[in-house]
Motif scaffolding. Structure first.
Motif, PDB file in Angstrom:
ATOM      1  N   UNK A  68     -29.193  55.742 -46.789  1.00 59.04           N
ATOM      2  CA  UNK A  68     -30.580  55.325 -46.578  1.00 59.04           C
ATOM      3  C   UNK A  68     -31.083  54.497 -47.755  1.00 59.04           C
ATOM      4  N   UNK A  69     -30.733  54.901 -48.978  1.00 61.86           N
ATOM      5  CA  UNK A  69     -31.155  54.147 -50.158  1.00 61.86           C
ATOM      6  C   UNK A  69     -30.493  52.780 -50.205  1.00 61.86           C
ATOM      7  N   UNK A  70     -29.230  52.740 -49.839  1.00 60.85           N
ATOM      8  CA  UNK A  70     -28.530  51.452 -49.794  1.00 60.85           C
ATOM      9  C   UNK A  70     -29.154  50.533 -48.742  1.00 60.85           C
ATOM     10  N   UNK A  71     -29.572  51.128 -47.625  1.00 64.40           N
ATOM     11  CA  UNK A  71     -30.232  50.331 -46.593  1.00 64.40           C
ATOM     12  C   UNK A  71     -31.550  49.763 -47.078  1.00 64.40           C
ATOM     13  N   UNK A  72     -32.328  50.592 -47.781  1.00 58.49           N
ATOM     14  CA  UNK A  72     -33.597  50.115 -48.347  1.00 58.49           C
ATOM     15  C   UNK A  72     -33.349  48.997 -49.347  1.00 58.49           C
ATOM     16  N   UNK A  73     -32.345  49.185 -50.198  1.00 56.41           N
ATOM     17  CA  UNK A  73     -32.034  48.171 -51.209  1.00 56.41           C
ATOM     18  C   UNK A  73     -31.613  46.863 -50.563  1.00 56.41           C
ATOM     19  N   UNK A  74     -30.813  46.958 -49.494  1.00 58.59           N
ATOM     20  CA  UNK A  74     -30.371  45.752 -48.790  1.00 58.59           C
ATOM     21  C   UNK A  74     -31.551  45.032 -48.148  1.00 58.59           C
ATOM     22  N   UNK A  75     -32.442  45.796 -47.535  1.00 58.20           N
ATOM     23  CA  UNK A  75     -33.630  45.204 -46.925  1.00 58.20           C
ATOM     24  C   UNK A  75     -34.500  44.516 -47.976  1.00 58.20           C
ATOM     25  N   UNK A 102     -43.307  49.291 -48.356  1.00 57.18           N
ATOM     26  CA  UNK A 102     -42.747  50.434 -47.629  1.00 57.18           C
ATOM     27  C   UNK A 102     -41.312  50.720 -48.046  1.00 57.18           C
ATOM     28  N   UNK A 103     -40.508  49.682 -48.196  1.00 51.36           N
ATOM     29  CA  UNK A 103     -39.104  49.886 -48.547  1.00 51.36           C
ATOM     30  C   UNK A 103     -38.951  50.385 -49.978  1.00 51.36           C
ATOM     31  N   UNK A 104     -39.782  49.886 -50.888  1.00 54.13           N
ATOM     32  CA  UNK A 104     -39.765  50.411 -52.250  1.00 54.13           C
ATOM     33  C   UNK A 104     -40.149  51.890 -52.245  1.00 54.13           C
ATOM     34  N   UNK A 105     -41.179  52.233 -51.472  1.00 54.64           N
ATOM     35  CA  UNK A 105     -41.623  53.623 -51.374  1.00 54.64           C
ATOM     36  C   UNK A 105     -40.527  54.509 -50.784  1.00 54.64           C
ATOM     37  N   UNK A 106     -39.888  54.030 -49.711  1.00 53.70           N
ATOM     38  CA  UNK A 106     -38.823  54.803 -49.083  1.00 53.70           C
ATOM     39  C   UNK A 106     -37.661  55.023 -50.042  1.00 53.70           C
ATOM     40  N   UNK A 107     -37.301  53.994 -50.801  1.00 45.43           N
ATOM     41  CA  UNK A 107     -36.196  54.086 -51.762  1.00 45.43           C
ATOM     42  C   UNK A 107     -36.511  55.141 -52.828  1.00 45.43           C
ATOM     43  N   UNK A 108     -37.716  55.081 -53.372  1.00 44.93           N
ATOM     44  CA  UNK A 108     -38.093  56.003 -54.440  1.00 44.93           C
ATOM     45  C   UNK A 108     -38.246  57.432 -53.912  1.00 44.93           C
ATOM     46  N   UNK A 109     -38.809  57.579 -52.715  1.00 45.15           N
ATOM     47  CA  UNK A 109     -38.953  58.919 -52.149  1.00 45.15           C
ATOM     48  C   UNK A 109     -37.591  59.546 -51.891  1.00 45.15           C
ATOM     49  N   UNK A 110     -36.623  58.728 -51.459  1.00 48.83           N
ATOM     50  CA  UNK A 110     -35.290  59.256 -51.219  1.00 48.83           C
ATOM     51  C   UNK A 110     -34.627  59.680 -52.530  1.00 48.83           C
ATOM     52  N   UNK A 111     -34.891  58.929 -53.614  1.00 49.58           N
ATOM     53  CA  UNK A 111     -34.346  59.301 -54.920  1.00 49.58           C
ATOM     54  C   UNK A 111     -34.916  60.652 -55.372  1.00 49.58           C
ATOM     55  N   UNK A 112     -36.220  60.857 -55.165  1.00 46.72           N
ATOM     56  CA  UNK A 112     -36.853  62.122 -55.533  1.00 46.72           C
ATOM     57  C   UNK A 112     -36.297  63.253 -54.668  1.00 46.72           C
ATOM     58  N   UNK A 113     -36.113  62.979 -53.389  1.00 40.79           N
ATOM     59  CA  UNK A 113     -35.555  63.965 -52.460  1.00 40.79           C
ATOM     60  C   UNK A 113     -34.176  64.424 -52.926  1.00 40.79           C
ATOM     61  N   UNK A 114     -33.340  63.482 -53.323  1.00 38.96           N
ATOM     62  CA  UNK A 114     -31.985  63.817 -53.773  1.00 38.96           C
ATOM     63  C   UNK A 114     -32.022  64.652 -55.053  1.00 38.96           C
ATOM     64  N   UNK A 115     -32.911  64.278 -55.967  1.00 47.08           N
ATOM     65  CA  UNK A 115     -33.026  65.033 -57.219  1.00 47.08           C
ATOM     66  C   UNK A 115     -33.479  66.463 -56.956  1.00 47.08           C
ATOM     67  N   UNK A 116     -34.453  66.602 -56.052  1.00 46.70           N
ATOM     68  CA  UNK A 116     -34.956  67.935 -55.740  1.00 46.70           C
ATOM     69  C   UNK A 116     -33.869  68.798 -55.116  1.00 46.70           C
ATOM     70  N   UNK A 117     -33.077  68.222 -54.226  1.00 47.44           N
ATOM     71  CA  UNK A 117     -32.005  68.988 -53.592  1.00 47.44           C
ATOM     72  C   UNK A 117     -30.975  69.447 -54.618  1.00 47.44           C
ATOM     73  N   UNK A 118     -30.679  68.565 -55.596  1.00 52.60           N
ATOM     74  CA  UNK A 118     -29.723  68.947 -56.636  1.00 52.60           C
ATOM     75  C   UNK A 118     -30.250  70.118 -57.461  1.00 52.60           C
ATOM     76  N   UNK A 119     -31.545  70.074 -57.798  1.00 54.69           N
ATOM     77  CA  UNK A 119     -32.135  71.166 -58.560  1.00 54.69           C
ATOM     78  C   UNK A 119     -32.178  72.451 -57.731  1.00 54.69           C
ATOM     79  N   UNK A 120     -32.486  72.315 -56.465  1.00 57.00           N
ATOM     80  CA  UNK A 120     -32.542  73.462 -55.566  1.00 57.00           C
ATOM     81  C   UNK A 120     -31.172  74.131 -55.467  1.00 57.00           C
ATOM     82  N   UNK A 121     -30.124  73.324 -55.538  1.00 54.06           N
ATOM     83  CA  UNK A 121     -28.759  73.842 -55.385  1.00 54.06           C
ATOM     84  C   UNK A 121     -28.243  74.553 -56.626  1.00 54.06           C
ATOM     85  N   UNK A 122     -28.997  74.525 -57.740  1.00 54.35           N
ATOM     86  CA  UNK A 122     -28.530  75.211 -58.941  1.00 54.35           C
ATOM     87  C   UNK A 122     -28.461  76.725 -58.743  1.00 54.35           C
ATOM     88  N   UNK A 123     -29.194  77.212 -57.764  1.00 56.58           N
ATOM     89  CA  UNK A 123     -29.147  78.645 -57.462  1.00 56.58           C
ATOM     90  C   UNK A 123     -28.606  78.822 -56.047  1.00 56.58           C
TER      91      UNK A 123
END
Length: 231
Positions: free
Chosen positions: A170-177, A127-148
């Motif tokens: 949140x990612x740091x919390x997942x990594x710590x866990x 679960x924590x690996x999944x949460x970490x990776x999903x948050x990374x994808x979320x951040x990338x998507x927001x950055x791309x969305x912000x290009x316009x």
């Protein structure tokens, strides 16, 4: 001095559970000299690079860090298999090739990540690996969305000024866990409900044997990632 060579010859020896004394004797050098080579204290000649590559049945390029593949193969996007046939989604041109290569590296590597996670038989770790990776994808998507700037901010619940900091936390919390879980100390934080984690015995050789289609992707990803880290 090549920084990869000492690390690789030490890794290969340890993966095969060989002592420095045995390897040194097999190669016809002193244990002290082999130790110096493994620590990077001394540089060896080209003849020794070839000999030790033959000894471990790997390529010289692999030992020198020029290729993450044991055979020395340098991969292109076309060499990497797709988990799913989604070629029609690829862009066209040079950026398309870059997208295709990196998409395959990441998707193939994630296949191994989740399979290894499943082998631990630990729901918390998965679960924590999944949460970490999903948050990374979320951040990338927001950055791309912000290009316009015309894209509506209503797409997201949190405004940009808050989202990046919260997502990073949140990612740091997942990594710590995850670090606590792997070290066996997570029970202190979570009331002992995490359970046991099945230990994973992983070597470059076992990755190739267990994931013949995808191991090259993961090893290339590791190499690429570490090139962006401080030496």
């Amino acid at each position: 001095m090549n920084t990869h060579f000492p690390r690789m010859i030490s890794l290969l020896r340890k993966e095969q559970k060989l002592s420095q004394k045995q390897v040194a004797a097999d190669l016809g050098i002193s244990q002290a000299l082999l130790s110096h080579y493994e620590k990077g204290i001394r540089e060896c000649g080209l003849d020794f690079v070839v000999r030790i590559a033959d000894y471990y049945s790997v390529s010289c390029d692999y030992l020198l860090g020029r290729s993450p593949d044991r055979s020395g193969t340098v991969l292109t996007a076309e060499d990497l298999p797709d988990i799913e046939d989604v070629g029609k989604e690829s862009a066209i041109g040079s950026t398309g090739l870059l997208v295709m290569l990196n998409k395959k590296l990441i998707s193939n590597s994630l296949y191994i990540i989740f399979d290894l996670a499943a082998r631990t038989k630990n729901r918390f770790l998965i679960s924590q690996i999944s949460n970490f990776l999903m948050m990374a994808v979320y951040r990338c998507f927001r950055m791309l969305y912000a290009t316009n700037p015309k894209n509506s901010p209503a797409m997201f619940r949190l405004p940009n000024v808050l989202a990046e900091g919260y997502a990073d936390a949140a990612m740091r919390g997942c990594a710590a866990d995850l670090e606590c879980a792997v070290s066996g100390e997570a029970g202190i934080l979570h009331g002992g409900e995490i359970g046991e984690i099945e230990p994973l015995a992983v070597t470059t050789q076992s990755l190739g044997a267990d994931y013949p289609l995808f191991s090259a992707s993961l090893l290339n990803l590791v190499k690429n990632a570490e090139e962006h880290l401080p030496h």
